[in-house]
Design a protein around this motif. Structure first.
Motif, short mmCIF file in Angstrom:
data_model
loop_
_atom_site.label_atom_id
_atom_site.label_comp_id
_atom_site.label_asym_id
_atom_site.label_seq_id
_atom_site.Cartn_x
_atom_site.Cartn_y
_atom_site.Cartn_z
N VAL A 171 -1.96 -3.29 2.60
CA VAL A 171 -1.37 -2.96 1.29
C VAL A 171 -0.03 -2.27 1.49
N ILE A 174 2.71 -4.69 2.80
CA ILE A 174 3.29 -5.56 1.76
C ILE A 174 4.19 -4.76 0.83
N VAL A 175 3.76 -3.56 0.46
CA VAL A 175 4.57 -2.71 -0.42
C VAL A 175 5.91 -2.40 0.26
N ILE A 201 4.20 -8.01 -6.32
CA ILE A 201 3.10 -7.13 -6.69
C ILE A 201 1.78 -7.88 -6.87
N VAL A 204 0.01 -7.76 -3.67
CA VAL A 204 -0.57 -6.43 -3.46
C VAL A 204 -1.89 -6.30 -4.19
#
Length: 215
Positions: A171, A174-175, A201, A204
């Motif tokens: 997570v 990717i953010v 997003i 995510v």
């Protein structure tokens, strides 16, 4: 016999001096399609008063240079040279603060990204030119390196950091990618959870759902 020994000693001394050289290299490495990876441009040097430098980095087709970051040895910058040849100009400013520290180690860390169609190929470092504090030029020989596509095996949806499991680190990976950071390892195919060709997003949220519900 004495003359032969003296001649041999002089020949060995000349050979030792000839073998001394400044070397700028990148170790060959593997990368997956869609992945970003950070590797080092290394400098091994006999001169201890090297200061400013410039060089041309040529990457194999399908590999893009994302950034160049300084190390504790020296700082450097990057500009695009000949985009058609995938060439980049890397240089370091002549700082009044001192010289390049040490005689071996990483000079600049570069981050590259492989396209989804990248195939293995060779890169090179050419036009290398260092300047010493007394304004002499030192020009090491050109060097080459090989970049090989790594078989990523089966796709694991959500495993953005490519460590074989899906967890909260994916997570964050990717953010960070969405925010413009460049993770050291980023598996684009795994991170693109909905296969829409974009990382956003929605991906995510998909990874969060995998963590919470297993799908």
């Amino acid at each position: 016999m004495r003359n032969k020994i003296i001649f041999l000693a002089m020949a060995l001394l000349c050979l030792a001096n000839f073998s001394k050289a400044e070397n700028v290299t990148i170790d060959g490495f593997t990368i997956q399609k869609g992945e970003t990876k950070t590797v080092a441009i290394k400098l091994t040097n006999d001169y201890v008063n090297l200061t400013a430098f410039s060089m041309t980095l040529t990457l194999p087709s399908g590999l893009t240079l994302v950034s160049a970051e300084p190390t504790d040895r020296y700082a450097g910058g990057i500009t695009v040279g000949n985009p058609d040849a995938n060439e980049y100009n890397i240089c370091g400013a002549d700082l009044a603060l001192g010289t390049i520290s040490g005689t071996s180690g990483d000079l600049i860390n570069i981050t590259v990204k492989a396209s989804e169609t990248f195939k293995s190929g060779n890169g090179s470092i050419t036009n290398i030119d260092f300047i010493t504090t007394d304004r002499q030029h030192v020009r090491p020989q050109n060097s080459t390196f090989k970049v090989t596509v790594q078989d990523g095996g089966a796709t694991l949806v959500g495993d953005a950091d490519n460590d074989g499991v899906v967890n909260v680190n994916d997570v964050m990976t990717i953010v960070n990618y969405i925010l413009g950071a460049t993770p050291a390892i980023f598996n684009y195919e795994n991170a693109d959870t909905n296969k829409d060709g974009e990382i956003n997003i929605l991906d995510v949220m998909d990874v969060v759902n995998i963590l919470l519900y297993g799908d």
